[in-house]
Design a protein around this motif. Structure first.
Motif: not given
Length: 441
Positions: A18-38
């Motif tokens: 959920q980004d601001g007032n937008q409706e929630p939408f699907k994303v993929r999270l990828h967690l690496a050693k030093d970074i979180l990718m959305i």
């Protein structure tokens, strides 16, 4: 100084954002050693040099059995256009690289249906004839309530139904106007072919959150209310992930534990490496990357030093207003100016021609290789696309310190409590002047 690398977590999964007032939408999270990718899904052209396109045109023909072989959801009653929700198994092979689940239907044979209700779009398609040209655009942030599948493997079953009502939240099959007297079977091979452009649905970076010195929280800011199965991650430069909503309580716990492990590994030194074991101590990193260790007797002294550094940083940024560093872009000498008023400006060192400029608020993520390169992720205000800009610097630590200082000053200048306390800590700021020079520039 080495950081602990044992038990690093790598994790990938689907969540809602959920980004601001937008409706929630699907994303993929990828967690690496030093970074979180959305990442979010998008459709890009893969014929030749990959590029993004706002709109595509696809022409299909109605088959005797199965009709158009598509199902749709949505409509203006939900403040979104109608989107393709399923593609039949028969049409899937022919439409591969042309039409995708999640494509919003904008025009049908030249008729604008962007703001049409679900049933109105169904009626237009019923009467569209044997051949229909669709103008489509991939709806990257389709609301989660549509429950669209993430890939093309979800097929709709062919049917010869040509009547009945449709629902904007249920799949309406576009296998309408079945003509039993039509003996001219239209096979997939008789469809018009694409004019050479092929498209592919991919996961593309929406936001990158560096984990070094970052923090996460399940609480609504300014309250003691905890979000259910949701959290946000905030980077040291203030870039926020947005509210990440997990699909279950177990998923939320797993993600939080994995993120906490990686943050801890990056930010906590091994006990054997600590140079000062006293309780009230802190480090300052110089622009060359050297760690300077300090300690004080009381917790109140530590708090006073922290406020002094914050004030010194703010006052120094306010004084210089901008800072320019030489950098390299594709073997060309460039300049990057960090300006307190306007943000980031990249220009050609020889001609002074501006290559690009972005506001601080447009920076949605950044990462570096620890040696010389910084990758910035800016959001285009018009297209909302994330644009990556990579530059190479001779003194990486100096540039990172400067960027962090300018961001800290930006945050401070909006904080009335901080501004009101400037007078009371000015003496401490003066005593920190020597260290400040190492800390900020």
């Amino acid at each position: 100084m080495d950081f602990r690398t044992a038990c690093e977590e790598t994790k990938t999964g689907i969540c809602l954002l959920q980004d601001g007032n937008q409706e929630p939408f699907k994303v993929r999270l990828h967690l690496a050693k030093d970074i979180l990718m959305i990442q979010e899904q998008d459709v890009i052209c893969v014929s030749g040099e990959p590029f993004y396109s706002g709109e595509r045109t696809v022409t299909i023909r109605r088959q005797t059995v199965g009709g158009f072989g598509l199902s749709i959801k949505g409509g203006s009653e939900h403040n979104i256009p109608v989107v393709v929700s399923k593609i039949s198994k028969e049409q899937r092979a022919e439409l591969s690289g042309l039409l995708f689940i999640g494509d919003a239907i904008l025009q049908i044979n030249g008729i604008n249906v962007r703001k049409c209700r679900h049933e109105e779009v169904v009626q237009v398609l019923r009467n569209a004839g044997e051949e229909v040209t669709l103008t489509v655009s991939f709806l990257k942030r389709a609301p989660a309530f549509l429950k669209l599948p993430l890939n093309e493997d979800c097929a709709c079953a062919p049917s010869d139904q040509s009547s009945g009502t449709s629902s904007p939240l249920c799949d309406s099959g576009l296998h309408l106007n079945y003509h039993p007297n039509n003996t001219d079977t239209l096979s997939c091979s008789s469809w018009p072919t694409s004019p050479g452009l092929r498209w592919e649905k991919r996961w593309c970076d929406l936001r990158l959150i560096p984990l070094l010195h970052s923090r996460f929280s399940q609480y609504v800011p300014g309250t003691d209310l905890s979000r259910q199965n949701a959290f946000q991650v905030i980077a040291v430069d203030g870039v926020c992930s947005g509210i990440i909503q997990c699909l279950s309580a177990e998923d939320c716990v797993d993600w939080l534990q994995a993120i906490a492990t990686n943050i801890s590994n990056l930010t906590k030194h091994n006990d054997s490496d600590l140079l000062d074991r006293r309780k009230h101590c802190f480090t300052v990193q110089s622009e060359s990357g050297e760690d300077l260790y300090f300690s004080v007797e009381l917790e109140s002294d530590l708090a006073q030093w922290e406020r002094a550094f914050q004030t010194a940083t703010f006052l120094e940024v306010e004084r210089i207003q901008c800072k320019t560093y030489a950098c390299v872009l594709e073997s060309h000498l460039m300049g990057l100016t960090i300006d307190f008023s306007t943000g980031f400006i990249c220009f050609d060192a020889a001609t002074k021609a501006i290559l690009w400029r972005y506001k601080f608020s447009q920076l949605k993520g950044s990462s570096d290789d620890g040696k010389s390169k910084i990758k910035f992720l800016f959001q285009n205000p018009d297209t909302k696309q994330i644009e990556a800009k990579e530059l190479e610097f001779s003194n990486l630590f100096a540039v990172l310190h400067c960027i962090h200082s300018f961001f800290a000053a930006k945050v401070a200048c909006l904080d009335p409590l901080f501004l009101g306390n400037q007078a009371t800590v000015s003496a401490a700021a003066s005593s920190a002047t020597t260290s400040k020079a190492k800390y900020t520039t």
